[in-house]
Design a protein around this motif. Structure first.
Motif, PDB file in Angstrom:
ATOM      1  N   PRO A 264       0.809  -1.228   0.000  1.00  9.65           N
ATOM      2  CA  PRO A 264       0.000   0.000   0.000  1.00  9.65           C
ATOM      3  C   PRO A 264       0.840   1.275   0.000  1.00  9.65           C
ATOM      4  O   PRO A 264       0.338   2.339  -0.380  1.00  9.65           O
ATOM      5  CB  PRO A 264      -0.821  -0.122   1.296  1.00  9.65           C
ATOM      6  CG  PRO A 264      -0.913  -1.590   1.546  1.00  9.65           C
ATOM      7  CD  PRO A 264       0.409  -2.116   1.110  1.00  9.65           C
ATOM      8  N   TYR A 265       2.099   1.185   0.421  1.00  8.91           N
ATOM      9  CA  TYR A 265       2.976   2.357   0.459  1.00  8.91           C
ATOM     10  C   TYR A 265       3.895   2.436  -0.754  1.00  8.91           C
ATOM     11  O   TYR A 265       4.817   3.255  -0.779  1.00  8.91           O
ATOM     12  CB  TYR A 265       3.800   2.346   1.748  1.00  8.91           C
ATOM     13  CG  TYR A 265       2.942   2.353   2.984  1.00  8.91           C
ATOM     14  CD1 TYR A 265       2.338   3.526   3.426  1.00  8.91           C
ATOM     15  CD2 TYR A 265       2.699   1.177   3.691  1.00  8.91           C
ATOM     16  CE1 TYR A 265       1.525   3.529   4.553  1.00  8.91           C
ATOM     17  CE2 TYR A 265       1.888   1.166   4.819  1.00  8.91           C
ATOM     18  CZ  TYR A 265       1.309   2.351   5.237  1.00  8.91           C
ATOM     19  OH  TYR A 265       0.494   2.352   6.348  1.00  8.91           O
ATOM     20  N   LEU A 266       3.645   1.593  -1.747  1.00  4.01           N
ATOM     21  CA  LEU A 266       4.360   1.664  -3.016  1.00  4.01           C
ATOM     22  C   LEU A 266       3.608   2.634  -3.919  1.00  4.01           C
ATOM     23  O   LEU A 266       2.389   2.535  -4.077  1.00  4.01           O
ATOM     24  CB  LEU A 266       4.413   0.282  -3.671  1.00  4.01           C
ATOM     25  CG  LEU A 266       5.205   0.150  -4.975  1.00  4.01           C
ATOM     26  CD1 LEU A 266       6.704   0.309  -4.712  1.00  4.01           C
ATOM     27  CD2 LEU A 266       4.927  -1.206  -5.627  1.00  4.01           C
ATOM     28  N   ASN A 267       4.317   3.607  -4.491  1.00  2.00           N
ATOM     29  CA  ASN A 267       3.672   4.587  -5.360  1.00  2.00           C
ATOM     30  C   ASN A 267       3.135   3.932  -6.622  1.00  2.00           C
ATOM     31  O   ASN A 267       3.660   2.908  -7.078  1.00  2.00           O
ATOM     32  CB  ASN A 267       4.674   5.685  -5.753  1.00  2.00           C
ATOM     33  CG  ASN A 267       5.004   6.602  -4.598  1.00  2.00           C
ATOM     34  OD1 ASN A 267       4.147   6.914  -3.772  1.00  2.00           O
ATOM     35  ND2 ASN A 267       6.253   7.044  -4.520  1.00  2.00           N
ATOM     36  N   ASN A 268       2.082   4.520  -7.191  1.00  2.88           N
ATOM     37  CA  ASN A 268       1.592   4.041  -8.474  1.00  2.88           C
ATOM     38  C   ASN A 268       2.710   4.104  -9.502  1.00  2.88           C
ATOM     39  O   ASN A 268       3.481   5.066  -9.529  1.00  2.88           O
ATOM     40  CB  ASN A 268       0.394   4.871  -8.948  1.00  2.88           C
ATOM     41  CG  ASN A 268      -0.896   4.396  -8.327  1.00  2.88           C
ATOM     42  OD1 ASN A 268      -0.993   3.277  -7.816  1.00  2.88           O
ATOM     43  ND2 ASN A 268      -1.913   5.235  -8.343  1.00  2.88           N
ATOM     44  N   SER A 269       2.792   3.095 -10.335  1.00  2.34           N
ATOM     45  CA  SER A 269       3.864   2.891 -11.318  1.00  2.34           C
ATOM     46  C   SER A 269       5.155   2.446 -10.655  1.00  2.34           C
ATOM     47  O   SER A 269       6.194   2.316 -11.313  1.00  2.34           O
ATOM     48  CB  SER A 269       4.118   4.153 -12.152  1.00  2.34           C
ATOM     49  OG  SER A 269       2.977   4.493 -12.900  1.00  2.34           O
ATOM     50  N   GLY A 270       5.103   2.174  -9.337  1.00  3.39           N
ATOM     51  CA  GLY A 270       6.253   1.624  -8.646  1.00  3.39           C
ATOM     52  C   GLY A 270       6.375   0.132  -8.885  1.00  3.39           C
ATOM     53  O   GLY A 270       5.463  -0.512  -9.409  1.00  3.39           O
ATOM     54  N   ILE A 271       7.527  -0.419  -8.506  1.00  8.06           N
ATOM     55  CA  ILE A 271       7.812  -1.836  -8.736  1.00  8.06           C
ATOM     56  C   ILE A 271       8.187  -2.511  -7.426  1.00  8.06           C
ATOM     57  O   ILE A 271       9.020  -2.006  -6.664  1.00  8.06           O
ATOM     58  CB  ILE A 271       8.958  -2.019  -9.744  1.00  8.06           C
ATOM     59  CG1 ILE A 271       8.594  -1.392 -11.092  1.00  8.06           C
ATOM     60  CG2 ILE A 271       9.290  -3.499  -9.926  1.00  8.06           C
ATOM     61  CD1 ILE A 271       9.718  -1.472 -12.130  1.00  8.06           C
ATOM     62  N   TYR A 272       7.547  -3.650  -7.169  1.00  8.61           N
ATOM     63  CA  TYR A 272       7.868  -4.474  -6.006  1.00  8.61           C
ATOM     64  C   TYR A 272       8.515  -5.754  -6.533  1.00  8.61           C
ATOM     65  O   TYR A 272       7.916  -6.474  -7.327  1.00  8.61           O
ATOM     66  CB  TYR A 272       6.601  -4.808  -5.220  1.00  8.61           C
ATOM     67  CG  TYR A 272       6.826  -5.300  -3.810  1.00  8.61           C
ATOM     68  CD1 TYR A 272       7.378  -6.549  -3.554  1.00  8.61           C
ATOM     69  CD2 TYR A 272       6.479  -4.533  -2.720  1.00  8.61           C
ATOM     70  CE1 TYR A 272       7.572  -7.000  -2.260  1.00  8.61           C
ATOM     71  CE2 TYR A 272       6.673  -4.970  -1.413  1.00  8.61           C
ATOM     72  CZ  TYR A 272       7.210  -6.187  -1.190  1.00  8.61           C
ATOM     73  OH  TYR A 272       7.415  -6.630   0.092  1.00  8.61           O
ATOM     74  N   VAL A 273       9.729  -6.033  -6.093  1.00  6.41           N
ATOM     75  CA  VAL A 273      10.490  -7.178  -6.589  1.00  6.41           C
ATOM     76  C   VAL A 273      10.650  -8.214  -5.483  1.00  6.41           C
ATOM     77  O   VAL A 273      10.961  -7.869  -4.347  1.00  6.41           O
ATOM     78  CB  VAL A 273      11.884  -6.752  -7.087  1.00  6.41           C
ATOM     79  CG1 VAL A 273      12.609  -7.933  -7.728  1.00  6.41           C
ATOM     80  CG2 VAL A 273      11.779  -5.582  -8.063  1.00  6.41           C
ATOM     81  N   ILE A 274      10.426  -9.472  -5.823  1.00  4.20           N
ATOM     82  CA  ILE A 274      10.663 -10.569  -4.888  1.00  4.20           C
ATOM     83  C   ILE A 274      11.704 -11.492  -5.504  1.00  4.20           C
ATOM     84  O   ILE A 274      11.464 -12.096  -6.548  1.00  4.20           O
ATOM     85  CB  ILE A 274       9.381 -11.341  -4.564  1.00  4.20           C
ATOM     86  CG1 ILE A 274       8.324 -10.397  -3.985  1.00  4.20           C
ATOM     87  CG2 ILE A 274       9.674 -12.486  -3.586  1.00  4.20           C
ATOM     88  CD1 ILE A 274       6.981 -11.052  -3.727  1.00  4.20           C
TER      89      ILE A 274
END
Length: 229
Positions: free
Chosen positions: A121-131
């Motif tokens: 929820p704290y990732l900005n729009n167009s942001g990327i979350y990598v696992i």
């Protein structure tokens, strides 16, 4: 300098795994922007050194459950558990939002899922979350299974389930309830042992939104829910 060239300067495992080439592809648009980057899992700090040299205008924070005895200029390194809500909240209180979040932490399925649910929820729009290192999803001691590839709550199956949130508007099952990720995930790209999850609002084009179901269709829909017709 390209990210691949910077990566060669530091003996990070991201070079051996081939992740650096993928990061070059997905991160190039952020290179000169003022962004916030969070990396879970510090190890010897080589990946943080790569990010610091590549993202010249970024605020960079690294976290690790083990206390480290080194520092990196203009990089904040914090000690804490990636599944500790209080610790994660303290990071959000300071940085507010992130543009890139990289989970290279414990690789335990339960920790990956906990961190994602709190931080996304704290990732900005167009942001990327990598696992990273999703191969651990097939190892029992990390909460996965070599035999049951559909094991509930493994990290890989959690990420795969997020693909439904991309298309949730088309979910026509009765009693459907929207979850916290529906309509907020733009895309998911899987590569060997790693996934890139992009955040973005959906188009809100719902299935049958302009068509009223007849009573008989509604009954059939409910019956199919229980009997899987």
């Amino acid at each position: 300098m390209k990210l691949i060239e910077i990566g060669k300067k530091y003996p990070s495992s991201k070079n051996i795994s081939g992740f650096i080439e993928l990061y070059q592809k997905y991160f190039s648009g952020y290179k000169d922007k003022k962004i916030n980057l969070l990396e879970i899992g510090v190890d010897n700090g080589d990946s943080l050194r790569i990010w610091r040299e590549y993202f010249i205008n970024a605020n960079i924070c690294g976290i690790d459950i083990n206390k480290n005895n080194f520092t990196i200029n203009d990089v904040e390194i914090l000690t804490g558990d990636q599944s500790d809500y209080k610790f994660l909240q303290s990071i959000i209180d300071k940085y507010k939002n992130f543009d890139i979040i990289i989970d290279d932490g414990s690789h335990q399925s339960k920790h990956i899922i906990t961190s994602f649910k709190f931080l996304f929820p704290y990732l900005n729009n167009s942001g990327i979350y990598v696992i990273e290192d999703l191969q651990t999803s097939y190892i029992p001691r990390y909460g996965g299974s070599r035999i049951n590839l559909n094991k509930k709550n493994s990290s890989m199956n959690f990420v795969k389930s997020l693909s439904d949130s991309i298309n949730y508007e088309k979910n026509d099952k009765p009693f459907f309830k929207k979850n916290n990720f529906d309509g907020k995930i733009k895309s998911i790209y899987f590569h060997q042992n790693i996934a890139f999850i992009s955040k973005g609002e959906s188009t809100n084009y719902f299935y049958n939104q302009n068509n009223k179901l007849s009573i008989s269709d509604k009954i059939k829909k409910i019956i199919s829910y229980f009997f899987k017709f």
